[in-house]
Write an enzyme that holds these catalytic residues in place. Structure first.
Site, short mmCIF file in Angstrom:
data_model
loop_
_atom_site.label_atom_id
_atom_site.label_comp_id
_atom_site.label_asym_id
_atom_site.label_seq_id
_atom_site.Cartn_x
_atom_site.Cartn_y
_atom_site.Cartn_z
N LYS A 198 38.63 -3.30 15.35
CA LYS A 198 38.27 -2.65 16.62
C LYS A 198 38.04 -1.14 16.48
CE LYS A 198 38.50 -5.97 19.82
NZ LYS A 198 37.46 -6.21 20.84
N SER A 220 41.69 -10.47 11.21
CA SER A 220 41.94 -9.24 11.99
C SER A 220 42.58 -9.65 13.31
CB SER A 220 40.60 -8.55 12.25
OG SER A 220 40.73 -7.40 13.04
#
Length: 423
Positions: free
Chosen positions: A60, A316
Site C-alpha cells: 500500500k 502482503s
C-alpha cells in the site's frame, strides 16, 4: 467526489514508470523468494513476492506515496490530506505525511485491530490524526469524503484512483524484472481492486500470456459479484475478519481495468485463510495478517492447473495483531472439522458428566468449552459443549454416540448467530 469520466484516466506504462522514479527512495525492492515447501506440495515453481517486507509491511505504500507526492508537487495539499482505511493504506498515507511534512486525517473502522492503530500513529509521528468511525471500511470512507468536502483536505482513495493504481503497478514491473522465466500464473489479493488493476495495467502489455488469478475473502467477495454482474455491485453485508480486503464494493475504475483481463476471481473461505496463516507461521516463520495470506490460501483451488507451472503469489501484508491468535486458531479448526459445538442435554443426576466423558467422547476427543447451569426443578438441563477432535473423520461416530445415548439436543456449527457468540 466527481466520478465522471473515470475510465479516461486509465494508467499507462509511461505513468507507471514515472511512479517508479518517485518511489525509488521510498519503497524496498522486496524479495522474490521461492517456497520449497509449497513448490513440492503443488509440483510447481511457487515464488512469493514478499511485499510484507515493505517499510509499512504491505504494498500500500506504493500507491499512497505516489498519489500524495504528486499532489504535493502540484501544491494541492495545503489543507492536508484525508483518507479512509482498514489499516494498511492508512500506514502508507501516514508514512507519506511524515516524510513530506503534510498533515493528515485518517478515518478507520472502530473494529480496526489495535496493532494497526499503533502502527499508523508510529509512521505518522505527529503528522496524522486518527478518527474511528463506523464498523466497515465503507462507513469510514463516507466519513472521510464528507470531511474532505467540508475542510478542503485532499481525499486519498485507497484504490479507485489513477495515481494509486500507478503506484501499485510498480510492483508488477519489479516482479517481471526479478522473474527468470515466463510467469504462467500470478495470484493477486483483491479488496477494492487497486493492486489488481495495477497488475493488469502492466501484465496485459508486457506479459499478456500470464494468467491473473484474483483471490478475495468469501465473506466479502465484491469483485466476483461485480464480474458476474458485469458492473460494480455493492454487497449488503460482509464478513470483516479479513479486514485488509473486506470491501463492500470494488472501485469503478479498478473494475473497468480488471474486467476484461483477469483469468479468474476466486473466493477463499476465512477458515482456510486462518489455516494458511498458522501454517506459514509454523512452517515458514512468516507472520502474516489475514489479507496477506489470501493468495497462498487460494492455491489449493488451482492445484491441478498450476502443476508444472511457474507461479507467483503476492504476499502482503504482515500487520497482524497477536490478540487475534486464538480466534485465528479457532476459525482454522472449525474449517478443518476439528472443532464442534453442541447443545447437550444432561440428566440432572450425579455422575452424568462422567458418563458423557466415558461413553460419548472418543479416546482422543477433548472438551474445550463447557457452559452449564444446574436447575433443580428439571429432570434434564442443557449445556453448551465445545469438543475438539484429533481427526475430522471422528465426527460421525461422536454424533452417533451422542444421539443414541440421549445427550444430543442441537448442533451449533451451522448456526451463525450462535457461533458469533462462541468464536
Amino acid at each position: 467526489m466527481n466520478t465522471k469520466n473515470k475510465q479516461t484516466n486509465v494508467p499507462t506504462l509511461k505513468h507507471v514508470e514515472q511512479a517508479r522514479k518517485i518511489l525509488e527512495s521510498v519503497v524496498h525492492k522486496t524479495p522474490f523468494q521461492k517456497s520449497l515447501r509449497l513448490s513440492k506440495k503443488f509440483s510447481a515453481e511457487i515464488i512469493l513476492k514478499r511485499e510484507d517486507m515493505q517499510p509499512v509491511r504491505s504494498y500500500k505504500i506504493r500507491g499512497a506515496y505516489n498519489k500524495i507526492y504528486q499532489l504535493f508537487l502540484q501544491d494541492k495539499v495545503r489543507r492536508g490530506v484525508v483518507c479512509a482505511s482498514a489499516g494498511n493504506h492508512a500506514q502508507g498515507v501516514a508514512f507519506a505525511c511524515h516524510r513530506l511534512k503534510i498533515n493528515g486525517v485518517i478515518f478507520m473502522p472502530e473494529t480496526t485491530p489495535r496493532q494497526k492503530l499503533e502502527q499508523v500513529e508510529m509512521f505518522g509521528e505527529g503528522f496524522v490524526q486518527i478518527k474511528l468511525y463506523g464498523d466497515t471500511f465503507d462507513d469510514s470512507k463516507n466519513a472521510a469524503i464528507e470531511f474532505s468536502e467540508k475542510w478542503g483536505a485532499a481525499f486519498i482513495h485507497p484504490f479507485d484512483d489513477p495515481q494509486i493504481i500507478e503506484g501499485q503497478a510498480t510492483l508488477a514491473l519489479e516482479i517481471l524484472e526479478q522473474a527468470n522465466d515466463e510467469i504462467d500464473y500470478l495470484f493477486v489479493p483483491v479488496g477494492g481492486g487497486g493492486l489488481a488493476a495495477g497488475m493488469v495495467t502492466v501484465f496485459s502489455r508486457l506479459s499478456p500470456r500470464t494468467h491473473i488469478i484474483l483471490a478475495e475473502p468469501s465473506g466479502a467477495a465484491s469483485m466476483a459479484a461485480s464480474l458476474k454482474a458485469g458492473k460494480t455491485v455493492a454487497l449488503e453485508e460482509i464478513d470483516k475478519f479479513v479486514d485488509g480486503a473486506a470491501v463492500q464494493k470494488v472501485g469503478d475504475l479498478t473494475f473497468g481495468i480488471c474486467k476484461d483481463h483477469v483469468t479468474d476471481c476466486i473466493s477463499v473461505h476465512e477458515g482456510k485463510v486462518c489455516e494458511t496463516l498458522l501454517e506459514m507461521y509454523n512452517k515458514e516463520a512468516m507472520v502474516l495478517e489475514p489479507a496477506g495470506a489470501l493468495t497462498l490460501a487460494a492455491l489449493d483451488q488451482y492445484a491441478g492447473e498450476i502443476k508444472g507451472k511457474n507461479v507467483v503469489c503476492i504476499v502482503s501484508g504482515s500487520n497482524n495483531d497477536i490478540t487475534r491468535t486464538e480466534e485465528i486458531k479457532e476459525r482454522a479448526m472449525l474449517y478443518r472439522g476439528l472443532k464442534h459445538y453442541f447443545v447437550v442435554r444432561f440428566p440432572q443426576r450425579p455422575g452424568s458428566l462422567k458418563h458423557f466423558v466415558l461413553h460419548v467422547l472418543g479416546a482422543k476427543d477433548d472438551i474445550t468449552f463447557f457452559e452449564y447451569t444446574k436447575k433443580n426443578s428439571r429432570e434434564t438441563a442443557s449445556a453448551i459443549v465445545g469438543i475438539e477432535l484429533a481427526c475430522a473423520s471422528d465426527f460421525d461416530g461422536l454424533l452417533q454416540r451422542m444421539k443414541s445415548l440421549g445427550y444430543f439436543e442441537s448442533y451449533l456449527n451451522g448456526t451463525p448467530s450462535m457461533m458469533n457468540l462462541l468464536v
